[in-house]
Design an enzyme around this catalytic site. Structure first.
Site, PDB file in Angstrom:
ATOM      1  N   GLU A  95       0.813  -1.013   0.066  1.00  0.00           N
ATOM      2  CA  GLU A  95      -0.332   0.172   0.522  1.00  0.00           C
ATOM      3  C   GLU A  95       1.095   1.143  -0.345  1.00  0.00           C
ATOM      4  O   GLU A  95       0.700   1.942   0.253  1.00  0.00           O
ATOM      5  CB  GLU A  95      -1.027  -0.059   1.793  1.00  0.00           C
ATOM      6  CG  GLU A  95      -1.692  -1.206   1.292  1.00  0.00           C
ATOM      7  CD  GLU A  95      -3.406  -1.149   1.983  1.00  0.00           C
ATOM      8  OE1 GLU A  95      -3.282  -0.411   2.743  1.00  0.00           O
ATOM      9  OE2 GLU A  95      -2.357  -1.943   3.093  1.00  0.00           O
ATOM     10  N   GLU A 154     -14.078  -6.484   9.472  1.00  0.00           N
ATOM     11  CA  GLU A 154     -12.109  -5.766   9.948  1.00  0.00           C
ATOM     12  C   GLU A 154     -12.059  -4.636  10.224  1.00  0.00           C
ATOM     13  O   GLU A 154     -13.595  -3.721  10.142  1.00  0.00           O
ATOM     14  CB  GLU A 154     -11.147  -6.228   9.089  1.00  0.00           C
ATOM     15  CG  GLU A 154     -11.585  -5.338   7.260  1.00  0.00           C
ATOM     16  CD  GLU A 154     -10.018  -5.451   6.600  1.00  0.00           C
ATOM     17  OE1 GLU A 154      -9.260  -5.312   6.874  1.00  0.00           O
ATOM     18  OE2 GLU A 154     -10.661  -6.225   5.191  1.00  0.00           O
ATOM     19  N   ASN A 211     -10.052  -1.144  10.536  1.00  0.00           N
ATOM     20  CA  ASN A 211      -8.138  -0.588  10.178  1.00  0.00           C
ATOM     21  C   ASN A 211      -8.108   0.232  11.003  1.00  0.00           C
ATOM     22  O   ASN A 211      -8.989   1.838  11.210  1.00  0.00           O
ATOM     23  CB  ASN A 211      -9.078   0.359   8.628  1.00  0.00           C
ATOM     24  CG  ASN A 211      -9.275  -0.560   7.551  1.00  0.00           C
ATOM     25  OD1 ASN A 211      -8.874  -1.315   7.310  1.00  0.00           O
ATOM     26  ND2 ASN A 211     -10.722  -1.101   7.226  1.00  0.00           N
ATOM     27  N   GLY A 268      -7.125   5.077   5.357  1.00  0.00           N
ATOM     28  CA  GLY A 268      -6.111   6.163   4.329  1.00  0.00           C
ATOM     29  C   GLY A 268      -7.307   7.656   4.793  1.00  0.00           C
ATOM     30  O   GLY A 268      -7.644   7.811   5.067  1.00  0.00           O
ATOM     31  N   SER A 288      -6.697  -2.793   2.614  1.00  0.00           N
ATOM     32  CA  SER A 288      -7.667  -2.493   1.576  1.00  0.00           C
ATOM     33  C   SER A 288      -7.421  -3.795   0.516  1.00  0.00           C
ATOM     34  O   SER A 288      -7.317  -3.215  -1.026  1.00  0.00           O
ATOM     35  CB  SER A 288      -5.808  -1.403   0.929  1.00  0.00           C
ATOM     36  OG  SER A 288      -6.038  -0.497   1.579  1.00  0.00           O
ATOM     37  N   TYR A 308      -9.115   3.069  -4.849  1.00  0.00           N
ATOM     38  CA  TYR A 308      -8.316   3.760  -4.572  1.00  0.00           C
ATOM     39  C   TYR A 308      -7.726   5.231  -6.577  1.00  0.00           C
ATOM     40  O   TYR A 308      -7.415   5.140  -7.101  1.00  0.00           O
ATOM     41  CB  TYR A 308      -6.708   3.274  -4.533  1.00  0.00           C
ATOM     42  CG  TYR A 308      -6.724   3.274  -3.306  1.00  0.00           C
ATOM     43  CD1 TYR A 308      -6.598   4.423  -1.922  1.00  0.00           C
ATOM     44  CD2 TYR A 308      -5.925   2.312  -2.696  1.00  0.00           C
ATOM     45  CE1 TYR A 308      -6.825   3.764  -0.768  1.00  0.00           C
ATOM     46  CE2 TYR A 308      -6.163   2.591  -1.352  1.00  0.00           C
ATOM     47  CZ  TYR A 308      -6.986   2.111  -0.211  1.00  0.00           C
ATOM     48  OH  TYR A 308      -6.976   2.343   1.455  1.00  0.00           O
ATOM     49  N   ARG A 350     -11.528   2.648  10.801  1.00  0.00           N
ATOM     50  CA  ARG A 350     -12.661   2.369   9.714  1.00  0.00           C
ATOM     51  C   ARG A 350     -13.193   0.983   9.930  1.00  0.00           C
ATOM     52  O   ARG A 350     -12.368   0.174  10.398  1.00  0.00           O
ATOM     53  CB  ARG A 350     -12.330   2.806   8.787  1.00  0.00           C
ATOM     54  CG  ARG A 350     -13.348   3.110   7.487  1.00  0.00           C
ATOM     55  CD  ARG A 350     -12.722   2.896   6.412  1.00  0.00           C
ATOM     56  NE  ARG A 350     -13.516   1.507   5.565  1.00  0.00           N
ATOM     57  CZ  ARG A 350     -10.959   1.685   5.591  1.00  0.00           C
ATOM     58  NH1 ARG A 350     -10.575   2.813   5.005  1.00  0.00           N
ATOM     59  NH2 ARG A 350     -11.259   0.143   4.955  1.00  0.00           N
ATOM     60  N   ASP A 399     -15.447  -1.737   8.329  1.00  0.00           N
ATOM     61  CA  ASP A 399     -15.725  -2.241   7.565  1.00  0.00           C
ATOM     62  C   ASP A 399     -17.114  -3.917   7.227  1.00  0.00           C
ATOM     63  O   ASP A 399     -16.669  -4.513   8.289  1.00  0.00           O
ATOM     64  CB  ASP A 399     -14.892  -2.944   6.175  1.00  0.00           C
ATOM     65  CG  ASP A 399     -14.264  -1.574   5.932  1.00  0.00           C
ATOM     66  OD1 ASP A 399     -14.643  -0.773   5.887  1.00  0.00           O
ATOM     67  OD2 ASP A 399     -12.899  -2.228   5.142  1.00  0.00           O
TER      68      ASP A 399
END
Length: 314
Positions: A18, A272, A274, A278, A145, A215, A254, A256
């Site tokens: 990443e 999951e 994070n 980002g 990601s 992205y 974050r 998901d």
């Protein structure tokens, strides 16, 4: 008020899968700080001499804009702890647990967070047969990601059993996590400090919400706030905040989700968490912050304020 004369290092880049996303996050953070009047901001593209570089710069705080290994798994956090340098986002133990999807389940499921059951399997065994009934998802246990994710269905071109000559995460990882595929909606919730911000639904223009969809501008529609029933939205907000607290996250995180709308709230699963979400122009945490009236620059400052012990990022 945060002291804008502090010596800030924005740590970014590195050598993970990443890397490019991290560089975009770091440049965005550094630019926002300078725009808001921070007078001493240095961008550092992390290499193997990072400890020596930081010792020379003597920062008052490091804004950790790294994604993936070793910036999100506790390694960099441990180094900064040893150097006694304050840093943003979660600490060593939280980072090490949250990046490992199986360890995350062991902590969060007993705390009351619904997550899909999974099983670890050696990649070599996939060529003998399916570990669980199709459709299912294969993913590395400690990447983010959507790196290395494959959805195996009866219609997929992977073969049955999966063929050795097909391209997939089994080519890159010795062991993978297999989870049942949850049909329906892709959703996410950001937590800032001790507050869940809102729910975003992610609608990829094609395929699923993979690395490219995340992205590449225009490949995914973000519906923010998500157009889901209020009880479902509230359940996600509550679950994301519970996960943030149970893991001991700091700054921004974050979570998901997948939601099978044919099952009601019982079809809602957290996939999951994070701990280094980002901070690029397309990223979800800044988008949700804007929805709540928090500018990008203010978001960055709130994350720094919490890391410095100036209270939660409210």
């Amino acid at each position: 008020m945060v002291n804008r004369d502090l010596n800030v290092v924005v740590l970014m880049g590195g050598w993970s899968s990443e890397r490019e996303v991290s560089l975009m996050s770091g440049r965005g953070v550094a630019g926002a700080l300078r725009t808001r009047g921070w007078s001493n901001v240095t961008e550092v593209d992390m290499d193997r001499n990072v400890a020596q570089v930081l010792a020379g710069l003597r920062p008052d705080i490091v804004f950790n804009a790294l994604h993936g290994h070793p910036g999100e798994d506790g390694t960099v956090q441990g180094m900064l702890d040893l150097m006694q340098i304050p840093y943003t986002h979660s600490g060593l133990s939280t980072s090490a647990i949250a990046i490992d999807k199986e360890l995350t389940k062991l902590l969060l499921v007993p705390a009351g967070v619904r997550m899909p059951k999974g099983t670890m399997i050696a990649s070599e065994r996939l060529f003998e047969g399916d570990p669980i009934p199709r459709p299912y998802v294969l993913k590395p246990v400690n990447e983010g990601s959507s790196v290395g994710v494959a959805i195996v269905t009866d219609e997929s071109n992977y073969g049955n059993p999966i063929g050795r000559d097909t391209v997939g995460p089994w080519n890159d990882f010795d062991e993978l996590l297999a989870e049942p595929f949850i049909a329906g909606h892709e959703l996410t919730v950001a937590v800032l400090g001790d507050e869940a911000l809102c729910v975003t639904e992610l609608k990829p223009k094609q395929g699923f919400y993979d690395f490219d969809s995340k992205y590449t501008d225009g490949m995914t529609e973000h519906v923010c706030p998500a157009q889901v029933p209020e009880p479902i939205a509230q359940a996600m907000l509550d679950m994301a905040l519970l996960a943030h607290r149970a893991l001991g996250c700091k700054g921004a995180s974050r979570s998901d989700f997948r939601w099978d709308d044919t099952q009601g709230e019982a079809g809602l699963y957290l996939l999951e968490v994070n701990t280094q979400p980002g901070m690029t122009p397309l990223s979800l945490v800044p988008e949700q912050a804007r929805q709540r009236g928090i500018s990008y620059g203010e978001l960055v400052e709130r994350i720094i304020a919490e890391a410095l012990g100036d209270g939660p990022a409210k």
